[in-house]
Design an enzyme around this catalytic site. Structure first.
Site: not given
Length: 362
Positions: A165, A189, A193
């Site tokens: 991402s 998050y 990632k």
């Protein structure tokens, strides 16, 4: 004197069984190859989701993928692994498997020694990962590590496409982020990632997999109901007004996003899979091309395509929790490597809206 017990995973008997299984799979694959039959076994985690199901359909329609040697091979089986049962068609090449990737037994069943390719799409989304740190780490880090470890048991190192991402970047960034910019995540998050990227890169360096991490833009328009992703509003401000429903936009109109349509994302996942490893950068993470656009301009494109009455269903209500996450993401990339490999962004955002409307009518 205490004698330490030998770990059962290191027993000669178990190693012998694994070796015999690997030899059997190798001989089976060689027989298939000699007969000119389909060879590729493909696993898609998150295969029941909207992106996984579209990717599966594209693979089945195409019928072939490039293997780790760069040779185009027919697809023998597509395994859709997810928490829920995939809505599969009658294609005999499709297999749906239900379970959690933090269950090692399930991962072992999904990634068999004859697996050739893995598309790892499954993840806890950004908003949920920020709200629940433990589940984010368990799914986005631990399960990814389990999956990569299992790939080491494959007869030949499989291709491994990791859906990363743009959230791996954040903070003070240049106007157009280059491919070699260092990762600076500003959310749980994004950090998870980034850890996944490092694992994919190092395990590829060791020769256990042929990995590549693709930093996907925000995908717009996602069908169905809103999810817990911080970027969920980006689809909602298009999807809901077209369905006759009011949509809440929690960020300012001038907020910039880096976006891409589902169709383009699937195309780029396939490009990223098929490209030969020799063409990848030293750190195997690629910024996928997209469109840089302000949220207000997204609504303007909706007005252009669907009319003012539809666009007026978007209501602007600031949410500091959402804005705090989204504002850390970069909104413009100099994605030269992805473009050179054959990846493409959409022509403009109005075409993204038109494609979504056409899909609704089909």
């Amino acid at each position: 004197m205490h004698t330490p017990r030998r770990s059962p995973t290191r027993s000669p008997r178990r190693r012998g069984r694994r070796c015999r299984a690997a030899v059997s799979v190798y001989l089976y694959r060689r027989t298939l190859h000699g007969q000119g039959l389909a060879l590729m076994r493909v696993v898609i985690t998150g295969g029941a989701g909207f992106l996984g199901s579209r990717l599966a359909a594209a693979i089945l329609s195409r019928g072939t993928l490039n293997d780790a040697r760069g040779i185009e091979q027919p697809v023998r089986e597509v395994v859709l692994a997810d928490l829920t049962k995939a809505a599969i068609n009658e294609d005999p090449r499709v297999r749906s498997m239900q379970g959690s990737l933090d269950d090692r037994a399930f991962v072992d069943a999904v990634v068999t020694p004859d697996t050739d390719s893995v598309f790892h799409l499954a993840a806890v989304v950004s908003g949920q990962a920020e709200a629940d740190f433990d589940i984010g780490m368990r799914v986005n880090v631990d399960a990814t590590r389990h999956l990569l470890e299992r790939c080491r048991a494959c007869v030949t190192p499989p291709k491994f496409v990791f859906a990363s991402s743009i959230a791996v970047f954040g903070g003070a960034l240049p106007d157009a982020l280059p491919d070699d910019a260092r990762v600076t995540p500003q959310s749980s998050y994004g950090t998870q990632k980034a850890i996944g990227e490092l694992l994919v890169n190092d395990i590829s360096r060791k020769g256990f997999i042929d990995g590549r991490a693709l930093r996907l833009p925000t995908i717009v328009v996602r069908p169905g109901k809103p999810n817990l992703a911080a970027s969920s509003f980006a689809s909602g401000i298009i999807r809901e007004p077209l369905a006759g429903v009011e949509a809440i936009c929690p960020v300012a109109p001038e907020t910039q996003l880096w976006v891409q349509s589902p169709r383009a994302v699937v195309d780029n996942l396939l490009v990223g899979h098929d490209v030969d490893a020799s063409r990848l950068p030293a750190f195997r993470a690629i910024n996928v091309p997209g469109i840089a656009i302000a949220v207000g301009d997204m609504v303007a494109a909706l007005r252009e395509v669907a009319g003012a009455s539809v666009a007026e269903r978007v209501q602007w209500r600031y949410d500091p929790a959402i804005d705090r996450i989204v504002s850390t993401w970069p909104a413009r990339f100099d994605a030269r490597i992805g473009a050179a490999l054959g990846m493409r962004g959409d022509a403009d955002f109005a075409s993204v809206v038109r494609d979504y409307i056409a899909e609704l009518r089909s």
